[in-house]
Design an enzyme around this catalytic site. Structure first.
Site, short mmCIF file in Angstrom:
data_model
loop_
_atom_site.label_atom_id
_atom_site.label_comp_id
_atom_site.label_asym_id
_atom_site.label_seq_id
_atom_site.Cartn_x
_atom_site.Cartn_y
_atom_site.Cartn_z
N GLY B 148 -47.67 -41.82 141.53
CA GLY B 148 -46.47 -41.21 142.09
C GLY B 148 -45.39 -42.25 142.34
O GLY B 148 -44.97 -42.96 141.43
N GLY B 149 -44.96 -42.34 143.61
CA GLY B 149 -43.92 -43.31 143.96
C GLY B 149 -44.32 -44.73 143.63
O GLY B 149 -43.49 -45.55 143.25
N GLY B 375 -28.69 -51.21 107.73
CA GLY B 375 -28.41 -51.02 109.16
C GLY B 375 -29.21 -51.98 110.01
O GLY B 375 -28.75 -52.46 111.05
N ALA B 376 -30.41 -52.30 109.56
CA ALA B 376 -31.25 -53.23 110.31
C ALA B 376 -30.66 -54.64 110.27
O ALA B 376 -30.80 -55.41 111.22
CB ALA B 376 -32.67 -53.23 109.75
#
Lengths: 79, 482
Positions: B148-149, B375-376
């Site tokens: 949880g937290g 693009g790489a």
């Protein structure tokens, strides 16, 4: 938890199978080359993760394999 | 009539029991803090009470660090208002001293009996972690449950180290089973395997609790005591020695990363098993901390994909925030094509890497070893994104795509008319012509996208000199867990 007795060596990506380095019944070490794939203009070796015996080879040279497709099944040593 | 112990002796044993238990209980946070810090250096910053949290100042290799540890002897280490106040005070101290802060986590989450006030306390911890982000290194060492937290606490920090007994999840196996019907145990839900390989929540998997502390100490040292780059200490070696002969053959990039870094210094690879097609490692060069990012051709051919782009961008931003220079080792065939990639947000997640590099002000030096395409090419700290310097080995290819792939598009019609038997030869001829016309590496140098062609045998000193000569700046931003 006991590890599974067998494990599958899979392709991480869509590729052509260039060659196979193992046959059914072969013993392999961890890190041994199982198959050589061709994808993205690269020849990419696929390695065994754990030592064991090859119990089934599911592909042949020339096959196109999909992302996640099983190349072979290995029974772990000692399992 | 049964024997009744006197009220006085009952009170005495109740008072004595916790004292005896605490002294030897391995979950005692003071013992854990003592195990983490240099021997004899621990100075407590909070009381050993029932808050569920203990904070201390101590030394790591002689340098001050602040740490806090959950008290798992009380309510499973649950976080209440008082414990959260201990963490917040520890953060204030670390911020004012300008030193790293380490959280040693073993906690089931917020204290249920306290109700929403404990949630408020946990939220305040998250807020101060966020305010501290990018200002001081924050390292989490999870050695028990962090639910949880207590899961989001570590997740907001820069680096999460997980011990074998560590388990991180938002909702535990019981809740998962009752809500979704999925039968899963804590190990498979939130242990080393899922977080090391699948989720990317954990950066470093430790072999033992002691190893987790040691990795935490190495990271405090690498980020908190970065040192000066001493060029005298940078020796050259042949970085291409481990490369395969065939330029098409994939290889594991780890030996190269290792050779670039000082051999006698600590190094910590982050996210080793998650997105292994890119390697992100903190180490030292000439004694100074650097971050290395390297495509790994052994995995996915070294392609960038959505996950690896995200992994690398977080690493770039962390290094920039703490002023750690970057060495970017490039051998990339492109972005991984596929429906799965597009639907997985490769455009959105790939954009993070462009943003991270373009934003970074630390010295960042690129080395193209074999190839960089498309693009790489842009994403891997290209000249256009503001690289400090771009080096390439003499045989490197810098192009929009491989020449054969390029001519298949440019000459599609012509090739369609070529008989199958002759196609390979014609393609080869066209590819050579294409290489001549597009100019290859020489052209890349001419237009300035590659600054210098460097031999593998002198690359190490070239990289170090480029870093040493650049202005030593530090990004002014936080390190959001991308």
């Amino acid at each position: 938890m006991r590890p599974e007795a067998t494990y599958a060596v899979t392709s991480e990506l869509v590729a052509n199978v260039l060659s196979l380095a193992v046959a059914e019944g072969d013993e392999v070490d961890a890190g041994a080359e199982v198959a050589l794939l061709e994808s993205m203009k690269m020849e990419i070796p696929v390695l065994a993760e754990h030592p064991g015996t090859v119990v089934e080879v599911k592909v042949r040279p020339g096959d196109v394999v999909q992302d996640g497709e099983i190349l072979c099944v290995i029974r772990r040593s000692g399992a | 009539m049964t024997h009744q112990p006197s009220a006085a002796s009952a009170a005495a044993s109740a008072a004595a029991r916790p004292a005896i238990d605490r002294a030897t209980d391995p979950r005692n946070p003071r013992l854990r803090l003592e195990a983490f810090f240099d021997d004899g250096s621990v100075e407590l910053l909070s009381a050993e009470d029932n808050s569920g949290m203990l904070a201390a100042r101590g030394l790591v290799r002689g340098r001050p660090v602040i740490a806090f540890a959950s008290d798992a002897t009380i309510m499973g280490g649950a976080m209440g208002v008082d414990g959260c106040a201990v963490i917040c005070a520890a953060y204030q101290r670390a911020l004012s001293d300008g030193v790293p802060i380490v959280g040693i986590w073993h906690s089931g989450g917020a204290r249920l009996p306290e109700g929403v006030v404990s949630l408020h306390g946990v939220g305040e911890v998250f807020a101060i972690m966020t305010r501290a982000s990018g200002k001081i290194p924050q390292i989490s060492v999870v050695i028990g449950a962090a639910a949880g937290g207590a899961a989001y606490g570590p997740a907001l920090t820069d680096i999460v180290v997980l011990a074998p007994e560590g388990r991180i999840f938002v909702t535990g196996p019981d809740v998962v089973r009752s809500v979704t019907g999925e039968a899963v145990d804590a190990l498979r839900l939130g242990g080393p395997e899922p977080h090391g390989r699948r989720s990317g929540v954990v950066h470093v998997l430790a072999d033992s609790t002691d190893d987790a502390f040691e990795r935490g100490r190495q990271l405090c040292d690498l980020l908190g005591a970065q040192g000066e780059l001493d060029l005298e200490r940078v020796t050259d070696r042949d970085l291409a020695a481990s490369f395969p002969e065939s330029s098409k053959r994939a290889y594991d990039v780890h030996p190269l990363v290792s050779d670039v870094l000082d051999e006698d210094a600590d190094r910590v690879e982050l996210h080793e098993r998650w997105a292994p097609n890119i390697v992100t490692t903190l180490g030292r060069m000439g004694g100074r901390t650097v971050g290395v990012i390297a495509n790994n051709p052994m995995r996915l051919g070294g392609c960038l994909d959505s996950t690896s782009a995200e992994k690398a961008s977080r690493f770039v931003r962390m290094c920039d925030a703490f002023g750690v220079p970057l060495v970017v080792i490039v051998d990339v065939p492109g972005y991984l094509p596929g429906v799965g990639q597009e639907w997985d947000g490769v455009v959105r997640r790939g954009a993070k890497l462009l943003h991270a590099f373009a934003e970074a002000v630390v010295p960042r030096v690129t080395l193209v070893t074999r190839k960089t395409y498309g693009g790489a090419y842009v994403a891997m700290n290209s000249r256009s994104l503001g690289a400090t310097k771009v080096f390439a080995w003499p045989t490197a290819h810098v192009a929009v795509m491989g020449s054969v792939a390029a001519i298949r598009i440019l000459h599609r019609r012509r090739l369609a008319e070529v008989p199958d038997a002759e196609r390979a030869a014609v393609e080869q001829e066209l590819a050579e012509e294409h290489d001549r016309l597009s100019g290859g590496l020489a052209r890349a140098v001419e237009i300035g996208v590659v600054d210098e062609i460097v031999e593998p045998t002198v690359t190490r000193s070239a990289l170090a000199e480029a870093i040493a000569q650049a202005p030593q700046r530090r990004g002014q931003h936080g390190n959001i867990p991308l």
